[in-house]
Design a protein around this motif. Structure first.
Motif, short mmCIF file in Angstrom:
data_model
loop_
_atom_site.label_atom_id
_atom_site.label_comp_id
_atom_site.label_asym_id
_atom_site.label_seq_id
_atom_site.Cartn_x
_atom_site.Cartn_y
_atom_site.Cartn_z
N LEU A 14 0.81 -1.22 0.00
CA LEU A 14 0.00 0.00 0.00
C LEU A 14 0.84 1.28 0.00
O LEU A 14 0.52 2.21 -0.74
N PRO A 15 1.92 1.37 0.78
CA PRO A 15 2.75 2.57 0.65
C PRO A 15 3.38 2.71 -0.74
O PRO A 15 3.52 3.83 -1.24
N VAL A 41 3.00 5.64 -6.10
CA VAL A 41 2.57 5.64 -7.50
C VAL A 41 1.41 6.61 -7.70
O VAL A 41 1.39 7.38 -8.66
N GLY A 42 0.48 6.61 -6.78
CA GLY A 42 -0.67 7.52 -6.87
C GLY A 42 -0.25 8.98 -6.81
O GLY A 42 -0.74 9.82 -7.58
N PHE A 43 0.68 9.31 -5.91
CA PHE A 43 1.14 10.70 -5.81
C PHE A 43 1.96 11.11 -7.02
O PHE A 43 1.90 12.26 -7.46
N CYS A 100 -6.23 10.29 -8.75
CA CYS A 100 -4.95 9.71 -8.30
C CYS A 100 -4.59 10.20 -6.90
O CYS A 100 -4.04 9.45 -6.10
N LEU A 101 -4.91 11.45 -6.60
CA LEU A 101 -4.65 11.98 -5.26
C LEU A 101 -5.49 11.24 -4.22
O LEU A 101 -4.98 10.84 -3.17
N VAL A 145 -5.70 7.31 0.19
CA VAL A 145 -6.28 6.10 0.79
C VAL A 145 -5.19 5.06 1.03
O VAL A 145 -5.11 4.47 2.11
N CYS A 146 -4.34 4.86 0.04
CA CYS A 146 -3.27 3.87 0.19
C CYS A 146 -2.26 4.27 1.26
O CYS A 146 -1.68 3.42 1.93
#
Length: 62
Positions: free
Chosen positions: A11-12, A17-19, A40-41, A46-47
């Motif tokens: 998850l981190p 990747v999301g950031f 994506c933010l 959440v992740c």
């Protein structure tokens, strides 16, 4: 143990990747990319916050 590995390793990594996707999409000019940036933010937050919430939840039992 596999579940803990998912929560504290995967998850981190997905949050990073999301950031990164958030920053890449935010730099674009088109409105569709701005919407994707916010998605994506939200995904990255959440992740990133699920492992923190899990630690807080587990520490309440100690």
């Amino acid at each position: 143990m596999a579940a803990l590995g998912f929560f504290f390793v995967s998850l981190p990594c997905l949050a990073i990747v999301g950031f990164t996707c958030f920053a890449a999409f935010r730099a674009q000019k088109h409105k569709v990319f701005k919407v994707l940036a916010h998605l994506c933010l939200a995904f990255g937050l959440v992740c990133a916050l699920v492992p923190v919430g899990l630690v807080i939840w587990l520490s309440s039992y100690l």
